[in-house]
Enzyme design. Sequence first.
Site, mmCIF file in Angstrom:
data_model
loop_
_atom_site.group_PDB
_atom_site.id
_atom_site.type_symbol
_atom_site.label_atom_id
_atom_site.label_comp_id
_atom_site.label_asym_id
_atom_site.label_seq_id
_atom_site.Cartn_x
_atom_site.Cartn_y
_atom_site.Cartn_z
ATOM 1 N N GLU A 3 0.818 -1.206 0.000
ATOM 2 C CA GLU A 3 0.000 0.000 0.000
ATOM 3 C C GLU A 3 0.853 1.258 0.000
ATOM 4 O O GLU A 3 2.015 1.258 0.394
ATOM 5 C CB GLU A 3 -0.924 0.005 1.216
ATOM 6 C CG GLU A 3 -0.181 0.039 2.513
ATOM 7 C CD GLU A 3 -1.058 -0.349 3.692
ATOM 8 O OE1 GLU A 3 -2.074 -1.044 3.492
ATOM 9 O OE2 GLU A 3 -0.723 0.050 4.803
ATOM 10 N N CYS A 17 7.131 -7.001 6.999
ATOM 11 C CA CYS A 17 8.342 -6.478 7.643
ATOM 12 C C CYS A 17 8.810 -7.478 8.680
ATOM 13 O O CYS A 17 8.001 -8.040 9.421
ATOM 14 C CB CYS A 17 8.046 -5.134 8.312
ATOM 15 S SG CYS A 17 9.506 -4.390 9.081
ATOM 16 N N CYS A 53 3.312 8.498 0.678
ATOM 17 C CA CYS A 53 3.927 7.613 1.663
ATOM 18 C C CYS A 53 4.010 6.242 0.995
ATOM 19 O O CYS A 53 2.989 5.677 0.612
ATOM 20 C CB CYS A 53 3.030 7.594 2.898
ATOM 21 S SG CYS A 53 3.485 6.339 4.080
ATOM 22 N N CYS A 87 -0.405 2.867 8.900
ATOM 23 C CA CYS A 87 0.494 1.801 8.469
ATOM 24 C C CYS A 87 -0.144 0.410 8.475
ATOM 25 O O CYS A 87 -0.604 -0.070 9.485
ATOM 26 C CB CYS A 87 1.693 1.823 9.433
ATOM 27 S SG CYS A 87 2.985 0.697 9.040
ATOM 28 N N CYS A 90 2.546 -2.527 15.381
ATOM 29 C CA CYS A 90 2.467 -2.246 13.949
ATOM 30 C C CYS A 90 1.759 -3.373 13.195
ATOM 31 O O CYS A 90 2.143 -4.543 13.311
ATOM 32 C CB CYS A 90 3.881 -2.049 13.395
ATOM 33 S SG CYS A 90 3.923 -1.890 11.603
HETATM 34 N N1 SAH Z 1 9.859 0.578 9.162
HETATM 35 C C1 SAH Z 1 10.045 1.979 9.211
HETATM 36 C C2 SAH Z 1 9.131 2.744 8.279
HETATM 37 C C3 SAH Z 1 7.721 2.246 8.135
HETATM 38 S S1 SAH Z 1 6.676 2.382 9.534
HETATM 39 C C4 SAH Z 1 9.912 2.480 10.634
HETATM 40 O O1 SAH Z 1 9.477 1.721 11.482
HETATM 41 O O2 SAH Z 1 10.292 3.615 10.869
HETATM 42 C C5 SAH Z 1 6.242 4.105 9.461
HETATM 43 C C6 SAH Z 1 5.896 4.732 10.797
HETATM 44 O O3 SAH Z 1 4.593 4.279 11.234
HETATM 45 C C7 SAH Z 1 6.875 4.391 11.904
HETATM 46 O O4 SAH Z 1 7.254 5.531 12.621
HETATM 47 C C8 SAH Z 1 6.058 3.442 12.731
HETATM 48 O O5 SAH Z 1 6.559 3.359 14.029
HETATM 49 C C9 SAH Z 1 4.660 4.028 12.608
HETATM 50 N N2 SAH Z 1 3.578 3.136 13.045
HETATM 51 C C10 SAH Z 1 3.503 1.790 12.925
HETATM 52 N N3 SAH Z 1 2.383 1.333 13.510
HETATM 53 C C11 SAH Z 1 1.723 2.399 14.000
HETATM 54 C C12 SAH Z 1 0.494 2.558 14.734
HETATM 55 N N4 SAH Z 1 -0.256 1.518 15.048
HETATM 56 N N5 SAH Z 1 0.141 3.815 15.082
HETATM 57 C C13 SAH Z 1 0.906 4.894 14.743
HETATM 58 N N6 SAH Z 1 2.059 4.796 14.069
HETATM 59 C C14 SAH Z 1 2.480 3.560 13.699
HETATM 60 FE FE1 SF4 Z 2 8.491 -2.786 10.393
HETATM 61 FE FE2 SF4 Z 2 6.228 -1.704 11.269
HETATM 62 FE FE3 SF4 Z 2 8.345 -1.817 12.873
HETATM 63 FE FE4 SF4 Z 2 8.363 -0.121 10.778
HETATM 64 S S1 SF4 Z 2 7.001 -0.057 12.545
HETATM 65 S S2 SF4 Z 2 10.005 -1.529 11.435
HETATM 66 S S3 SF4 Z 2 7.163 -1.355 9.293
HETATM 67 S S4 SF4 Z 2 7.234 -3.592 12.050
#
Ligand code: SAH
Ligand code: SF4
Length: 343
Positions: free
Chosen positions: A90, A110, A103, A331, A117
């Site tokens: 996505e 992952c 984005c 995300c 997440c």
């Molecule tokens: N893997 C990378 C980039 C993708 S995740 C990382 O972790 O930075 C992108 C952002 O979304 C990250 O800052 C992650 O911590 C945030 N994110 C993931 N799950 C989330 C949630 N349930 N609520 C808010 N932000 C979330």
């Molecule tokens: Fe992977 Fe989600 Fe953690 Fe980013 S926030 S490193 S996408 S598991």
Amino acid sequence: MEFTGLNLQELEAVVLELGEPRYRARQLMDWVYKKGTDDLDQMSNLPVSFRERLKDRGLQIGLMLVAEAQEAGDGTKKYLFRLQDGLCVEAVYIPEEKRKTVCFSTQVGCAVGCLFCATGQQGFRRNLTAGEIVDQVRKIGQDRKTRISHAVAMGQGEPLANYEATLKAVRLLNADYGLQMAARHLTISTSGIVPAIYRLTEEALQLNLALSLHAVDDSLRSRLIPMNRTYPLAQVMKACRDYATRTKRRVTLEYIMIAGVNDREADLRSLVELTAGWLCHVNLIPYNPVPAVDYQPSPPRVRRFFLQSLEENNIAVSIRQERGAEVDAACGQLRQRIKESTD
Ligand code: SAH
Ligand code: SF4
């Protein structure tokens, strides 16, 4: 062969091998990136015989299809792309007055497995290719009939665990023959892979680095972000400070606010200590609830308290707007609801 994963030199090699002059590569790039055409038959300034030879070579422009899209009232649009092997990723389009942001994802799933997440909960399927990364941005620009000015690697996946493809894609987004996006408008977000942060520092690109901080002590951060067990906080912060010093770019520290978990006064004090006195910016993000973990977002008053306290300590801080809540724009959430053809 995928077109959008090729840089100019690689495309020139293909063109020369097919017996055409080198400048045909730029003409092709123009059609695909500037005019936004996927159809070789529309590329009227290329000889028909050349177009046929490109088809025979299996040159593919446009690697994925929109499997589903949802648009919110504020213009935020979430896309689910189906890749050629049937897997889905996505990307989200976020329009604002002065900037149009995409984005994008860098992996299907992952492997980092963060507790909070949705993507992490699904596990890892595969890395995206550079072409699949670039095409998310290009396709959304085509669909919205607009120039995408900003792109952030904050969709699915850990960009620095797919380093080569992500950097190749970023260079294509930035290239004058590509999407011509300023490096300063491109952001890579990471859970904190320390050696890869140092490698990124050496690239001498003006990219923005965002660190998913989310916790200010090792025991909590390791619970939330398993990557912290390999690269603990002190090492991650050192790498980020080094990035800021060397590139003179302000590093963003993402901080998801989870009620009763990381929003206590002690957390705030440590957050101030970690962020004072160097070139960083704290982005407070409301936690977006996902199934399987019993976490709730911090109440607005706690968020405001964090914001004010950081401001009082002269720390650059913002609260990330919740955009497109109606389209599940957080995300991993759209993909989770869609059945993939290979499942
Ligand atoms: N893997 C990378 C980039 C993708 S995740 C990382 O972790 O930075 C992108 C952002 O979304 C990250 O800052 C992650 O911590 C945030 N994110 C993931 N799950 C989330 C949630 N349930 N609520 C808010 N932000 C979330
Ligand atoms: Fe992977 Fe989600 Fe953690 Fe980013 S926030 S490193 S996408 S598991």
